[in-house]
Design an enzyme around this catalytic site. Structure first.
Site, PDB file in Angstrom:
ATOM      1  N   SER A   1       0.848  -1.097   0.109  1.00 15.33           N
ATOM      2  CA  SER A   1      -0.325   0.104  -0.227  1.00 15.33           C
ATOM      3  C   SER A   1       1.174   1.176   0.174  1.00 15.33           C
ATOM      4  O   SER A   1       2.041   1.260  -0.042  1.00 15.33           O
ATOM      5  CB  SER A   1      -0.780  -0.417   1.610  1.00 15.33           C
TER       6      SER A   1
ATOM      7  N   TYR B   1      -1.180  -1.269  10.789  1.00 16.88           N
ATOM      8  CA  TYR B   1      -1.786  -1.059   9.574  1.00 16.88           C
ATOM      9  C   TYR B   1      -0.488  -0.597   8.525  1.00 16.88           C
ATOM     10  O   TYR B   1       0.228  -1.261   7.521  1.00 16.88           O
ATOM     11  CB  TYR B   1      -3.037  -0.195   8.971  1.00 16.88           C
TER      12      TYR B   1
END
Length: 309
Positions: free
Chosen positions: A148, A161
């Site tokens: 990401s 995350y």
């Protein structure tokens, strides 16, 4: 869209989380390029919808594998099933993940174990389970680990995350040097905002990780957050960019163009943080050995500890 001239045509690809979101976009782009597919999934409705897409296109149905990517025994069994079904494995896309947010200073062990276990542990399990088979195959082979933009850009609500995506980035950038001597490509893909249902991950929390340190999130609040994803890139476009990056042998695949300002800030801040002083020659010599070893590894040489001193 057709990619009939793809160098990966006819190769067997495994995509984790391959029936929704980016994983489905990758599967559809790969199918258009003539790859044969094994797709892992969790939800039966999503599996059926994906099977219907392939049937409507008149394509070979993928091998569907129900899989929790944190389950190492199940991952190993899935790898054996793919090899038994197709005879070889050429491409692995570690895509499955969860998007769960909350202030890191309030996180519990369960928060860390769940998010890291899926986002990083799932990649590890894919590599351990499939890497021997990919190295043993012939022809074009490639591993893509989908992280990401959080692998570069932290945020106040995304600490765990972000940690998981930084970990995937570091693992992939190192793995690339290990795979080069085997003729296996390796890419880190860092998508940004994409039109997916990743926003609802918090609603799918397993019971065994139920002790969260984060405040409970109302579904309505998550749905409001999910409206941001409607502005995201089409997952199929992400999939086509991953395929093109694989074909070029790119080590880094960035799918979204809107981050030049952020990368410039990272670069300038990093340079400014370096002490303004001379490094001693003996340290410089070690770093030059490291740089030479990295270049040699990228060119296909196996590097050992003795090459670093």
């Amino acid at each position: 869209m057709s990619f009939s001239n793809s160098v990966f045509k006819g190769q067997v690809a495994v995509v984790t989380g391959g029936v929704t979101g980016i994983g489905l976009g990758v599967a559809q782009a790969f199918s258009d390029a003539g790859l044969r597919l094994a797709l892992t999934y969790r939800n039966e409705d999503h599996r059926a919808q994906t099977a219907a897409w392939f049937a409507a296109k008149g394509r070979e149905e993928p091998l569907f594998l129900k899989l929790d990517v944190t389950d190492r025994a199940a991952f190993a069994a899935a790898a054996a099933e793919v090899e038994a079904h197709f005879g070889a494995v050429h491409v692995l896309v570690n895509n499955a993940g969860v998007s769960v947010f909350g202030p890191t200073d309030e996180a519990s062990y369960d928060d860390f174990d769940w998010i890291m276990g899926v986002n990083f542990g799932g990649v590890v399990n894919g590599i351990v389970s499939f890497m021997p088979r990919i190295k043993a195959a012939t022809g074009r082979r490639h591993v893509v680990n989908v992280a990401s933009m959080a692998a570069f850009l932290p945020g106040p609500q995304a600490g765990i995350y972000t940690a998981s995506k930084f970990a995937v980035r570091g693992l992939t950038e190192s793995l690339r040097y290990n795979l080069a001597p085997h003729g296996v490509g390796c890419s880190l893909c860092c998508p940004a905002l994409t039109r997916t249902n990743a926003w609802d991950s918090a609603l799918k929390r397993p019971a065994e990780f139920g002790e969260s340190g984060f405040a409970p999130v109302e579904r309505s609040e998550l749905e409001q957050f999910g409206t941001a994803f409607e502005a995201g890139m089409d997952p199929y476009e992400v999939g086509t960019k991953i395929l093109r990056g694989m074909e070029r042998g790119d080590g880094l695949i960035l799918t979204h163009p809107e981050f030049a300002e952020d990368f410039r800030e990272i670069y300038e801040t990093s340079l400014a943080a370096l002490p303004d002083e001379e490094a001693p020659p003996e340290r410089l010599a070690i770093e030059n050995l490291r740089r030479a070893a990295m270049a040699a590894a990228q060119a296909g040489t196996v590097i050992g500890l003795g090459d670093l001193t």
